[in-house]
Design a protein around this motif. Structure first.
Motif, short mmCIF file in Angstrom:
data_model
loop_
_atom_site.label_atom_id
_atom_site.label_comp_id
_atom_site.label_asym_id
_atom_site.label_seq_id
_atom_site.Cartn_x
_atom_site.Cartn_y
_atom_site.Cartn_z
N ALA A 169 0.82 -1.22 0.00
CA ALA A 169 0.00 0.00 0.00
C ALA A 169 0.85 1.26 0.00
O ALA A 169 0.31 2.36 -0.16
N ALA A 170 2.18 1.12 0.18
CA ALA A 170 3.04 2.30 0.33
C ALA A 170 2.84 3.28 -0.82
O ALA A 170 2.88 2.90 -1.99
N GLY A 171 2.62 4.54 -0.48
CA GLY A 171 2.51 5.59 -1.48
C GLY A 171 1.18 5.64 -2.19
O GLY A 171 0.98 6.42 -3.11
N ARG A 172 0.23 4.82 -1.76
CA ARG A 172 -1.10 4.83 -2.39
C ARG A 172 -2.13 5.39 -1.44
O ARG A 172 -2.09 5.12 -0.24
N GLU A 173 -3.05 6.13 -1.98
CA GLU A 173 -4.17 6.63 -1.18
C GLU A 173 -5.31 5.61 -1.29
O GLU A 173 -5.82 5.36 -2.38
N LEU A 174 -5.68 5.00 -0.16
CA LEU A 174 -6.75 4.00 -0.21
C LEU A 174 -8.11 4.70 -0.19
O LEU A 174 -8.27 5.72 0.47
#
Lengths: 103, 228
Positions: A25-30
């Motif tokens: 998930a690093a660097g992603r906006e969930l």
């Protein structure tokens, strides 16, 4: 196989599971909906751990006894006070008393 | 720098760390008695840092189980960390990589839950990581200390103290602040039902299945009627 090697393999696998989703998930906006769902995880995991430890003793079902009585009291204290310290303290005293007086 | 957040985190974890101590001792004594050696015993606590799986690994090793079974069972017991990894990921993604990968190793049920509760009100990524570090390191320290006491002292923990009861107690105490609205209550109830109903499944998979179905069901419930 030596215990040391088994420990290192278990440690590696455990670390990979701890990192797993965090690394993906690093660097992603969930999306918010997904974040709200993830927020439910402790609410589901913790009671499952409680139920498993309370109801089962090894592979057998724990018979009705002092643990259940003490647990009911601890649950009340936990809901009323929402304090970890009070819940642990009251629960331990309750299990000692309940064990002593249980016929 | 945020020493204050570190202190708050460690203080919040302190009572749980004290509760964890006897189990560190139990593991240490078991490791010393088993003859695997003090070094490998301590390595288990330092490198795996997950009590139930450490005890299971040691037991299966002593029983002469195949390494695939011993290690595999430990990993199944620890598979719930994937769930915590998912739960923590929105917060962790804002940490610098060295923090992210370092803090992962210190992940426990207790540190993850305390932090997730704190993160509901604390939005600053710097404060967040220091809080997590304080809580997680306190638990880590007590676990290592307990292990050492068990290995070196060989102190026996008396049966009459009912220390096993600390496990359900600790997770009950952590549950109350984590279950605050209808989706969470639904997740909890479903999870408990499935966990008990599928107890015939091997080591810890019932917990995993219960948690997954609980989360999925809870996600379907509309979060009205929020309690504080």
């Amino acid at each position: 196989m030596s215990f040391t090697v088994e420990v290192l393999l278990a440690a590696l696998g455990t670390y990979l599971m701890r990192v797993s989703v965090i690394a993906l998930a690093a660097g992603r906006e969930l999306p918010e909906r997904l974040r709200n769902t993830l927020r439910l995880i402790p609410a589901a995991v913790l009671p499952a751990l409680v139920a498993n430890a309370l109801v089962f003793d090894g592979s057998s079902v724990r018979p009705l006894g002092p643990w259940y009585v003490a647990f009911a009291l601890a649950l009340l204290v936990s809901i009323r006070t929402r304090s970890i310290g009070w819940t642990l303290g009251a629960g331990m005293v309750a299990v000692w008393v309940a064990t002593a007086v249980w016929p | 720098m945020s020493g204050a957040a570190f202190t708050i985190g460690s203080r919040r974890a302190l009572v749980l760390a004290v509760g964890v101590l006897p189990f560190g001792i139990v593991y240490g004594v078991a490791a010393a008695d088993s003859g695997v050696g003090a070094g490998p015993g301590l390595l288990g606590s330092l490198a795996i840092f997950a009590g139930a799986s450490q005890l299971s690994l040691l037991e299966l090793h002593l029983d002469g189980a195949a390494w695939t079974v011993a290690v595999g069972t430990a990993l199944v017991i620890n598979a719930r960390f994937i769930l915590y990894s998912a739960a923590l990921s929105p917060a962790f993604t804002e940490f610098p990589a060295p923090w992210r990968f370092g803090l992962c190793h210190l992940m426990t049920d207790q540190a993850a839950t305390l932090s997730l509760i704190e993160f509901d009100t604390q939005r600053d990524p710097v404060e967040r990581r220091w809080f997590y570090l304080g809580a997680a390191l306190t638990l880590f320290g007590f676990w290592q200390f307990g292990t050492l006491v068990g290995i070196l002292g060989g102190a026996q923990v008396p049966d009459g103290l009912q220390l096993g009861f600390i496990i359900p107690l600790m997770f009950t105490a952590l549950s109350a602040p984590a279950i605050r609205d209808r989706p969470a209550v639904t997740a909890a109830v479903v999870s408990v039902g499935v966990t008990i109903g599928t107890s015939w499944l091997p080591a810890g998979t019932n917990i995993l299945l219960g948690a997954l179905i609980g989360v999925a069901t809870g996600a379907l419930v509309t979060p009205t009627g929020t309690r504080t």
